[in-house]
Scaffold this motif. Sequence first.
Motif, mmCIF file in Angstrom:
data_model
loop_
_atom_site.group_PDB
_atom_site.id
_atom_site.type_symbol
_atom_site.label_atom_id
_atom_site.label_comp_id
_atom_site.label_asym_id
_atom_site.label_seq_id
_atom_site.Cartn_x
_atom_site.Cartn_y
_atom_site.Cartn_z
ATOM 1 N N LEU A 26 0.963 -1.224 -0.066
ATOM 2 C CA LEU A 26 0.065 -0.118 -0.104
ATOM 3 C C LEU A 26 0.880 1.502 -0.091
ATOM 4 C CD1 LEU A 26 -2.865 1.647 0.188
ATOM 5 C CD2 LEU A 26 -2.544 1.130 2.793
ATOM 6 N N ILE A 27 1.990 1.375 0.683
ATOM 7 C CA ILE A 27 2.792 2.482 0.939
ATOM 8 C C ILE A 27 3.841 2.752 -0.189
ATOM 9 C CG2 ILE A 27 4.655 3.413 2.438
ATOM 10 C CD1 ILE A 27 3.455 1.969 4.774
ATOM 11 N N ILE A 28 4.252 1.582 -0.848
ATOM 12 C CA ILE A 28 5.257 1.804 -1.823
ATOM 13 C C ILE A 28 4.668 1.572 -3.208
ATOM 14 C CG2 ILE A 28 6.832 0.804 -0.392
ATOM 15 C CD1 ILE A 28 7.064 -1.654 -2.069
ATOM 16 N N ALA A 29 3.510 1.281 -3.237
ATOM 17 C CA ALA A 29 2.801 0.994 -4.810
ATOM 18 C C ALA A 29 1.477 1.620 -4.701
ATOM 19 C CB ALA A 29 2.816 -0.485 -5.200
ATOM 20 N N GLY A 30 0.654 1.027 -4.079
ATOM 21 C CA GLY A 30 -0.877 1.441 -3.854
ATOM 22 C C GLY A 30 -1.091 2.809 -4.060
ATOM 23 N N MET A 31 -0.716 3.486 -2.732
ATOM 24 C CA MET A 31 -1.006 5.193 -2.648
ATOM 25 C C MET A 31 -0.115 5.966 -3.739
ATOM 26 S SD MET A 31 -0.817 6.307 1.325
ATOM 27 C CE MET A 31 -2.300 5.695 2.384
ATOM 28 N N PRO A 32 1.119 5.419 -4.223
ATOM 29 C CA PRO A 32 1.756 6.230 -5.378
ATOM 30 C C PRO A 32 1.303 6.070 -6.448
ATOM 31 C CG PRO A 32 3.455 5.088 -3.958
ATOM 32 C CD PRO A 32 2.017 4.730 -3.517
ATOM 33 N N LEU A 33 0.538 5.129 -6.958
ATOM 34 C CA LEU A 33 0.126 4.874 -8.073
ATOM 35 C C LEU A 33 -1.581 5.327 -8.197
ATOM 36 C CD1 LEU A 33 1.621 1.316 -9.131
ATOM 37 C CD2 LEU A 33 2.128 3.367 -10.071
ATOM 38 N N PHE A 34 -1.900 5.182 -7.040
ATOM 39 C CA PHE A 34 -3.389 5.854 -6.979
ATOM 40 C C PHE A 34 -3.483 7.293 -7.230
ATOM 41 C CE2 PHE A 34 -7.122 7.517 -4.524
ATOM 42 C CZ PHE A 34 -8.189 6.350 -4.885
ATOM 43 N N TYR A 35 -2.324 7.866 -6.806
ATOM 44 C CA TYR A 35 -2.017 9.397 -6.791
ATOM 45 C C TYR A 35 -1.868 9.676 -8.166
ATOM 46 C CZ TYR A 35 0.091 13.975 -5.628
ATOM 47 O OH TYR A 35 0.470 15.390 -5.830
ATOM 48 N N MET A 36 -1.002 8.743 -8.723
ATOM 49 C CA MET A 36 -0.564 8.985 -10.109
ATOM 50 C C MET A 36 -1.581 9.075 -11.143
ATOM 51 S SD MET A 36 1.958 6.721 -12.872
ATOM 52 C CE MET A 36 3.550 7.252 -12.241
ATOM 53 N N GLU A 37 -2.586 8.044 -10.901
ATOM 54 C CA GLU A 37 -3.862 7.990 -11.788
ATOM 55 C C GLU A 37 -4.823 9.114 -11.427
ATOM 56 O OE1 GLU A 37 -5.710 4.045 -12.136
ATOM 57 O OE2 GLU A 37 -3.896 3.105 -12.747
ATOM 58 N N LEU A 38 -4.902 9.652 -10.439
ATOM 59 C CA LEU A 38 -5.909 10.639 -10.135
ATOM 60 C C LEU A 38 -5.390 11.733 -11.001
ATOM 61 C CD1 LEU A 38 -7.197 10.560 -6.718
ATOM 62 C CD2 LEU A 38 -8.196 9.664 -8.498
ATOM 63 N N ALA A 39 -4.075 12.237 -10.635
ATOM 64 C CA ALA A 39 -3.351 13.339 -11.258
ATOM 65 C C ALA A 39 -3.337 13.250 -12.817
ATOM 66 C CB ALA A 39 -1.906 13.484 -10.737
ATOM 67 N N LEU A 40 -3.080 12.146 -13.232
ATOM 68 C CA LEU A 40 -3.200 11.786 -14.721
ATOM 69 C C LEU A 40 -4.404 12.109 -15.400
ATOM 70 C CD1 LEU A 40 -0.838 10.810 -16.780
ATOM 71 C CD2 LEU A 40 -1.632 8.595 -16.403
ATOM 72 N N GLY A 41 -5.540 11.787 -14.951
ATOM 73 C CA GLY A 41 -6.704 11.677 -15.304
ATOM 74 C C GLY A 41 -7.195 13.391 -15.056
ATOM 75 N N PHE A 240 -4.664 -3.508 -5.754
ATOM 76 C CA PHE A 240 -4.975 -3.216 -6.989
ATOM 77 C C PHE A 240 -6.322 -3.202 -7.005
ATOM 78 C CE2 PHE A 240 -0.587 -3.693 -8.007
ATOM 79 C CZ PHE A 240 -0.199 -2.100 -8.034
ATOM 80 N N TYR A 241 -7.112 -4.392 -6.618
ATOM 81 C CA TYR A 241 -8.319 -4.465 -6.597
ATOM 82 C C TYR A 241 -9.007 -3.886 -5.831
ATOM 83 C CZ TYR A 241 -9.459 -8.581 -9.846
ATOM 84 O OH TYR A 241 -9.953 -9.510 -10.682
ATOM 85 N N SER A 242 -8.499 -3.559 -4.435
ATOM 86 C CA SER A 242 -9.286 -2.713 -3.490
ATOM 87 C C SER A 242 -9.199 -1.289 -3.810
ATOM 88 C CB SER A 242 -8.745 -3.015 -2.158
ATOM 89 O OG SER A 242 -7.434 -2.732 -2.081
ATOM 90 N N LEU A 243 -8.166 -0.717 -4.250
ATOM 91 C CA LEU A 243 -8.131 0.575 -4.870
ATOM 92 C C LEU A 243 -8.534 0.913 -6.029
ATOM 93 C CD1 LEU A 243 -4.317 1.455 -3.213
ATOM 94 C CD2 LEU A 243 -6.758 2.093 -2.297
ATOM 95 N N GLY A 244 -8.558 -0.234 -6.933
ATOM 96 C CA GLY A 244 -9.150 0.249 -8.396
ATOM 97 C C GLY A 244 -7.955 0.850 -9.233
ATOM 98 N N ALA A 245 -6.836 0.591 -8.730
ATOM 99 C CA ALA A 245 -5.823 1.110 -9.559
ATOM 100 C C ALA A 245 -5.301 0.179 -10.776
ATOM 101 C CB ALA A 245 -4.460 1.285 -8.842
ATOM 102 N N GLY A 246 -5.264 0.553 -12.022
ATOM 103 C CA GLY A 246 -4.772 -0.128 -13.155
ATOM 104 C C GLY A 246 -6.059 -0.344 -14.000
ATOM 105 N N PHE A 247 -7.222 -0.247 -13.527
ATOM 106 C CA PHE A 247 -8.185 -0.826 -14.225
ATOM 107 C C PHE A 247 -8.983 0.590 -15.232
ATOM 108 C CE2 PHE A 247 -8.294 -3.829 -10.946
ATOM 109 C CZ PHE A 247 -8.903 -4.871 -11.693
ATOM 110 N N GLY A 248 -8.212 1.738 -15.171
ATOM 111 C CA GLY A 248 -8.682 2.674 -15.741
ATOM 112 C C GLY A 248 -9.953 3.540 -15.181
ATOM 113 N N VAL A 249 -10.405 3.127 -14.002
ATOM 114 C CA VAL A 249 -11.432 3.496 -13.316
ATOM 115 C C VAL A 249 -11.119 5.078 -12.733
ATOM 116 C CG1 VAL A 249 -12.929 3.446 -11.435
ATOM 117 C CG2 VAL A 249 -12.176 1.466 -12.512
ATOM 118 N N LEU A 250 -9.767 4.974 -11.994
ATOM 119 C CA LEU A 250 -9.548 6.326 -11.420
ATOM 120 C C LEU A 250 -9.529 7.328 -12.478
ATOM 121 C CD1 LEU A 250 -6.885 4.795 -8.804
ATOM 122 C CD2 LEU A 250 -9.427 5.549 -8.460
ATOM 123 N N ILE A 251 -8.540 7.198 -13.532
ATOM 124 C CA ILE A 251 -8.369 8.119 -14.603
ATOM 125 C C ILE A 251 -9.707 8.601 -15.177
ATOM 126 C CG2 ILE A 251 -7.344 8.330 -16.911
ATOM 127 C CD1 ILE A 251 -5.350 6.370 -16.187
#
Length: 534
Positions: A26-41, A240-251
């Motif tokens: 969660l700390i090293i991948a989940g949160m950073p990539l969650f933040y990345m997808e939100l900012a990207l979209g 990634f399932y719980s956060l929804g990262a990688g599915f294009g949902v956040l973007i």
Amino acid sequence: MQPIQRLQCLFTVFSGAFLIPYILFLIIAGMPLFYMELALGQYNREGAATVWKICPVFKGVGYAVILIALYVGFYYNVIIAWSLYYLFSSFTFELPWTNCHNSWNSPNCTDPKLFNASVLGNGTKYSKYKLTPAAEFYERGVLHLHESRGIHDLGLPRWQLSLCLLVVVIILFFSLWKGVKTSGKVVWITATLPYVVLFVLLIHGITLPGAYNGINAYLHIDFRRLKEATVWIDAATQIFYSLGAGFGVLIAFASYNKFDNNCYRDALLTSTINCVTSFISGFAIFSILGYMAHEHKVKIEDVATEGAGLVFILYPEAISTLSGSTFWAVVFFIMLLTLGIDSSMGGMEAVITGLADDFHLLKQHRKLFTFGVSFGTFLLALFCITNGGIYVLTLLDTFAAGTSILFAVLMEAIGVSWFYGVDRFSEDIQQMMGFKPGLYWRLCWKFVSPAFLLFVVIVSIINFKPLTYDDYTFPLWANRIGWGIALSSMILVPAYIIYKFMNVRGTFKEVSATLIKCHEMLLGNEMLQHWLTI
């Protein structure tokens, strides 16, 4: 940005050993990539495919995540249909999975009131004992699994589940047909109600006899399990399932945010609340496991299970023993239904927004396109509600969004951090919110998260074992089809790169500059400096 709750969170039995890699990832991948997808979209105001105007050569990543979200929709809606079927079945004075006097029960069905540890014999765990009324209701009454010999013998779709699936798809269509205007209102219910129900179930669960033993088992850390690769892979996939990262949902959802919305705050709050909810749900789950172990006088590990066995067998069985069981069953399956619809809405919105932004004809006829996606998922989901449909669902659940989703997120992180550049991405964020992301986030985006994802992808491939469902082992051809499904999304990334290079004229340097979209093509030390900049 509304929190996206994944039904998968309730499908996984957390344990002390699982929580360690879960929190780490969660700390090293989940949160950073969650933040990345939100900012990207939010910055680019585009869906999962067209957002790659920042680096066109990586547009295949967008198509890959859209295809993965579509695959998941094929079987995810079936799980919601099961929840709806159970909900309808719960409106009785006596729940249908409480006794062995029903038409679907086998001659060997065991009355739970007469059950004790000696019935199991030969070391069989209670969670694997398939002759209880609850297990037979699920496998024989709902799935009709006993009428199938395997994935080669599917049979026809069951009309009861077909109707439930149709209701689910209709709800999804009318929730999405006008975009966020309708889905945003629906999410207020689907994202809020589960918290209320979970809190009620938790309070009631911890008052049951044996609940303390279950919670103690939940919090106990078995460090020996950390040596198992599957624990780490499951934790990574679960993030990634719980956060929804990688599915294009956040973007997709972030593309509707205001340009100056504080997506950094959203990323921290949403991912934290999401994972804290998963942690708290563990108490509700393990209190029930402790209660069941107490009732049947067996060990906690003998009743512990995960996936559909937990949600559709063990939990309903526990509910059936409570005072006011009908009320608790209705409440529980309403929670599952709202969780599932909320998640499925996110996945379908990722598909619809991602393709509509890329093809203006689809955007002009969004309602018709939404109907087409909804009806298409309904037709393909019919394969999962046949007598042998659980085998198709298991195949899709294993291959459609396992290694492939990790690979897609890896490519996304590489595309943004290494080719578009963390420095330029940070400047984009500064334009939106007035500040650049800190060193921690830039280090994770550039080095830590990609390295972690690459490691997990490799380990998941190396440690793959032939697919099974209980005692049934899938034939070799089914495993090959599964890998074909996984590769069908992953292959889009290199395929699109080759396609673009073949269709853009000019020298290699000119083509590369166009597709990577650098202001000027960097070579030698300049390129090295660009890649190492954080």
